[in-house]
Design a protein around this motif. Sequence first.
Motif, PDB file in Angstrom:
ATOM      1  N   GLY A 201       0.795  -1.229   0.000  1.00  0.00           N
ATOM      2  CA  GLY A 201       0.000   0.000   0.000  1.00  0.00           C
ATOM      3  C   GLY A 201       0.824   1.275   0.000  1.00  0.00           C
ATOM      4  N   ARG A 202       2.117   1.123   0.245  1.00  0.00           N
ATOM      5  CA  ARG A 202       2.924   2.343   0.343  1.00  0.00           C
ATOM      6  C   ARG A 202       3.190   2.979  -1.016  1.00  0.00           C
ATOM      7  NH1 ARG A 202       7.607   0.377   4.477  1.00  0.00           N
ATOM      8  NH2 ARG A 202       6.412  -1.427   5.144  1.00  0.00           N
ATOM      9  N   ASP A 203       2.825   2.288  -2.101  1.00  0.00           N
ATOM     10  CA  ASP A 203       2.862   2.936  -3.404  1.00  0.00           C
ATOM     11  C   ASP A 203       1.855   4.089  -3.455  1.00  0.00           C
ATOM     12  OD1 ASP A 203       1.298   0.471  -3.131  1.00  0.00           O
ATOM     13  OD2 ASP A 203       0.461   0.995  -5.088  1.00  0.00           O
ATOM     14  N   GLY A 204       0.917   4.126  -2.520  1.00  0.00           N
ATOM     15  CA  GLY A 204      -0.040   5.226  -2.437  1.00  0.00           C
ATOM     16  C   GLY A 204       0.344   6.280  -1.405  1.00  0.00           C
ATOM     17  N   LEU A 205       1.562   6.231  -0.904  1.00  0.00           N
ATOM     18  CA  LEU A 205       1.953   7.159   0.166  1.00  0.00           C
ATOM     19  C   LEU A 205       1.826   8.619  -0.259  1.00  0.00           C
ATOM     20  CD1 LEU A 205       3.192   7.554   3.029  1.00  0.00           C
ATOM     21  CD2 LEU A 205       5.442   7.583   1.913  1.00  0.00           C
TER      22      LEU A 205
ATOM     23  N   PRO B  58      10.523   3.193  -7.932  1.00  0.00           N
ATOM     24  CA  PRO B  58      10.279   4.576  -8.378  1.00  0.00           C
ATOM     25  C   PRO B  58       9.315   5.373  -7.504  1.00  0.00           C
ATOM     26  CG  PRO B  58       9.740   2.944 -10.098  1.00  0.00           C
ATOM     27  CD  PRO B  58       9.879   2.226  -8.815  1.00  0.00           C
ATOM     28  N   PHE B  59       9.058   4.942  -6.291  1.00  0.00           N
ATOM     29  CA  PHE B  59       8.016   5.583  -5.489  1.00  0.00           C
ATOM     30  C   PHE B  59       8.581   6.565  -4.456  1.00  0.00           C
ATOM     31  CE2 PHE B  59       6.050   1.904  -7.299  1.00  0.00           C
ATOM     32  CZ  PHE B  59       4.783   2.356  -7.629  1.00  0.00           C
ATOM     33  N   LEU B  60       7.756   7.531  -4.069  1.00  0.00           N
ATOM     34  CA  LEU B  60       8.124   8.429  -2.975  1.00  0.00           C
ATOM     35  C   LEU B  60       8.505   7.625  -1.747  1.00  0.00           C
ATOM     36  CD1 LEU B  60       8.290  11.277  -1.662  1.00  0.00           C
ATOM     37  CD2 LEU B  60       5.894  10.962  -0.982  1.00  0.00           C
TER      38      LEU B  60
ATOM     39  N   THR C 274       9.940   4.791  -1.447  1.00  0.00           N
ATOM     40  CA  THR C 274      11.263   4.183  -1.499  1.00  0.00           C
ATOM     41  C   THR C 274      12.341   5.251  -1.327  1.00  0.00           C
ATOM     42  OG1 THR C 274      10.192   2.743  -3.101  1.00  0.00           O
ATOM     43  CG2 THR C 274      12.495   2.327  -2.667  1.00  0.00           C
ATOM     44  N   PHE C 275      12.132   6.418  -1.912  1.00  0.00           N
ATOM     45  CA  PHE C 275      13.054   7.530  -1.652  1.00  0.00           C
ATOM     46  C   PHE C 275      13.050   7.889  -0.176  1.00  0.00           C
ATOM     47  CE2 PHE C 275      13.479  12.095  -0.841  1.00  0.00           C
ATOM     48  CZ  PHE C 275      14.821  12.255  -1.181  1.00  0.00           C
ATOM     49  N   LEU C 276      11.857   7.912   0.433  1.00  0.00           N
ATOM     50  CA  LEU C 276      11.762   8.271   1.851  1.00  0.00           C
ATOM     51  C   LEU C 276      12.497   7.257   2.720  1.00  0.00           C
ATOM     52  CD1 LEU C 276      10.597  10.192   3.986  1.00  0.00           C
ATOM     53  CD2 LEU C 276       8.509   8.805   3.972  1.00  0.00           C
ATOM     54  N   VAL C 277      12.344   5.972   2.413  1.00  0.00           N
ATOM     55  CA  VAL C 277      13.092   4.938   3.135  1.00  0.00           C
ATOM     56  C   VAL C 277      14.594   5.221   3.059  1.00  0.00           C
ATOM     57  CG1 VAL C 277      13.866   2.525   2.933  1.00  0.00           C
ATOM     58  CG2 VAL C 277      11.424   3.051   3.038  1.00  0.00           C
ATOM     59  N   ALA C 278      15.059   5.526   1.855  1.00  0.00           N
ATOM     60  CA  ALA C 278      16.492   5.758   1.665  1.00  0.00           C
ATOM     61  C   ALA C 278      16.950   6.997   2.440  1.00  0.00           C
ATOM     62  CB  ALA C 278      16.803   5.901   0.180  1.00  0.00           C
ATOM     63  N   ALA C 279      16.154   8.056   2.394  1.00  0.00           N
ATOM     64  CA  ALA C 279      16.529   9.292   3.090  1.00  0.00           C
ATOM     65  C   ALA C 279      16.494   9.089   4.601  1.00  0.00           C
ATOM     66  CB  ALA C 279      15.589  10.420   2.676  1.00  0.00           C
ATOM     67  N   LEU C 280      15.465   8.412   5.097  1.00  0.00           N
ATOM     68  CA  LEU C 280      15.372   8.165   6.542  1.00  0.00           C
ATOM     69  C   LEU C 280      16.504   7.254   7.013  1.00  0.00           C
ATOM     70  CD1 LEU C 280      11.538   7.703   7.146  1.00  0.00           C
ATOM     71  CD2 LEU C 280      13.001   9.449   8.184  1.00  0.00           C
ATOM     72  N   ASP C 281      16.810   6.225   6.238  1.00  0.00           N
ATOM     73  CA  ASP C 281      17.921   5.353   6.618  1.00  0.00           C
ATOM     74  C   ASP C 281      19.224   6.148   6.691  1.00  0.00           C
ATOM     75  OD1 ASP C 281      16.333   3.148   6.889  1.00  0.00           O
ATOM     76  OD2 ASP C 281      17.243   1.997   5.273  1.00  0.00           O
TER      77      ASP C 281
ATOM     78  N   PHE D  57      15.028   9.743  -9.383  1.00  0.00           N
ATOM     79  CA  PHE D  57      14.003   9.359  -8.398  1.00  0.00           C
ATOM     80  C   PHE D  57      12.640   9.828  -8.922  1.00  0.00           C
ATOM     81  CE2 PHE D  57      17.908   9.925  -5.975  1.00  0.00           C
ATOM     82  CZ  PHE D  57      17.914   8.827  -5.128  1.00  0.00           C
ATOM     83  N   PRO D  58      11.852   8.954  -9.514  1.00  0.00           N
ATOM     84  CA  PRO D  58      10.568   9.398 -10.079  1.00  0.00           C
ATOM     85  C   PRO D  58       9.575   9.890  -9.023  1.00  0.00           C
ATOM     86  CG  PRO D  58      11.267   7.318 -11.068  1.00  0.00           C
ATOM     87  CD  PRO D  58      12.174   7.579  -9.898  1.00  0.00           C
ATOM     88  N   LEU D  59       9.698   9.440  -7.780  1.00  0.00           N
ATOM     89  CA  LEU D  59       8.844   9.916  -6.672  1.00  0.00           C
ATOM     90  C   LEU D  59       7.365   9.743  -6.980  1.00  0.00           C
ATOM     91  CD1 LEU D  59      10.754  13.253  -5.896  1.00  0.00           C
ATOM     92  CD2 LEU D  59      11.039  11.039  -4.739  1.00  0.00           C
ATOM     93  N   ARG D  60       7.015   8.582  -7.518  1.00  0.00           N
ATOM     94  CA  ARG D  60       5.609   8.328  -7.839  1.00  0.00           C
ATOM     95  C   ARG D  60       4.744   8.261  -6.600  1.00  0.00           C
ATOM     96  NH1 ARG D  60       6.526   3.588 -12.013  1.00  0.00           N
ATOM     97  NH2 ARG D  60       7.672   4.883 -13.507  1.00  0.00           N
TER      98      ARG D  60
END
Lengths: 276, 276
Positions: free
Chosen positions: A260-264, B127-129, B131-138, B273-276
């Motif tokens: 579901g996190r694709d909808g974040l 390509p999702f927001l 996944t970018f957020l995970v990377a930035a938080l890590d 980072f497409p940030l979908r």
Amino acid sequence: MSTDQLQAYAARYGEAAIPAGAGSGPWNPVIAGLLAHRSVRAYRPDPLPAGTLDMLVATAQSAATSSNMQSWSVVAVTDAATKAAMADVAGGQRHIEQCPLFLVFLADLSRHERLAAEEGAALEGLPFLETFLVAALDAGLAAQNAVVAAESIGLSTVYIGALRNNVERVAELLNLPPGAAGVFGLCVGYADEARSAEVKPRLPQPAVLHRERYDAAGEPVHRAAYDQALASFSARHEMSAYRWTDRALSRWGRIASLHGRDGLKQALRRLGFPLR
Amino acid sequence: MSTDQLQAYAARYGEAAIPAGAGSGPWNPVIAGLLAHRSVRAYRPDPLPAGTLDMLVATAQSAATSSNMQSWSVVAVTDAATKAAMADVAGGQRHIEQCPLFLVFLADLSRHERLAAEEGAALEGLPFLETFLVAALDAGLAAQNAVVAAESIGLSTVYIGALRNNVERVAELLNLPPGAAGVFGLCVGYADEARSAEVKPRLPQPAVLHRERYDAAGEPVHRAAYDQALASFSARHEMSAYRWTDRALSRWGRIASLHGRDGLKQALRRLGFPLR
């Protein structure tokens, strides 16, 4: 290198991948504590020492915060029903119910929105991805201080990123105002040592650390070594042996595995973060 | 409450706002160190002890990382010309040039992209927001461990969020591959005590800590008290006295004060980072 130091680096990297400079490097109980971190997913019901929450939040607030904006908040959850609902959001992670204290860290721009409203001013800088990122990162720095503080008094923790499976449900459970969103949770409690976790090896340091400029030339060798190390670790400690490469392909291979996190992005927009 | 404990909480919150439970709460040298954090913007040129970089990165890698994906990297910069260019990106923050070690923490999904290419697999989740957020938080959790470790051996630090003024220039300077971006920098070195900073007071704890559910009812009182505390602190330690409220209105009041970070989303997209 002292025996303690050697053992700590060996646990984190495997004996074959201890960083070259680590042996001659600085060493003290703080460093030893940081290297010994393990995430714990089984807790005893024992209560925390008096004053623990105040102390954890004070260390969290002591972390750096961008321009001193302090754009994060934390909700301390001890109510059993709320913790059960949070566990449901997180795909049934029952350690959220077991731990005596569940902290939900918020990216919180709502405080600034209230401030602006009370001052009759506008904050043009709030609706941007940048500002959400500042708030989320500040929450991360704060939480990590709390983790270090918790471990220093014998407590254990585990981050719960799966709250992002449904940030709107989390907001509902915690009565969050627009402009606030839970970016992750943190279980805090005493580890159930009958089900304790070991220090997990990480990628060899040269795979993560670059000097002066990015250089991935050695990466295939490092990844192959780490695949072996993690297969060995997982065979000893987990249900089955797996390569890190396969875990990565599984974790991010299909959109469905984002739970579901694709909808974040859309969910955050509905919670008051335009993410321009 | 011991004298040390009392003084540490008073420095962080002001004497009038020491959290009620803090006095009876846990206390040890790790907690004392966390509470004593201050960001330092003036450094001596003295070199770091041998092995410091290896140690800092090992503590950083020991932080929790979402699903063990380890989607961050760090570039250690010591080259004077690169540091000068980084200082320019950051609006002329000369402490970047002064400090002997400048760490640039990356949200790094490029390692997973290379892994997928080598395995002949696709990673639909990248390509999702999220996944970018995970990377930035890590990257944030990792960096905060390095900060704690650095301070434990007498070093000081300051985060440099202003690298996000121009993430494309940072990527160019560090030769970053697509899918990697500098999310912040970190100066590491010995503080120039002639220009040393004091522990900065933070918002009263009840303004940030909520119990069970979010409740901002007391916020105006807490903010007024903090405005006074910070005006007093800034009059003692900085160029001029200012209320926190005014600083917030100034920092995020106008888009221009984001110094280009209003374009972060578009810049990240150009970096892969497409940030979908």
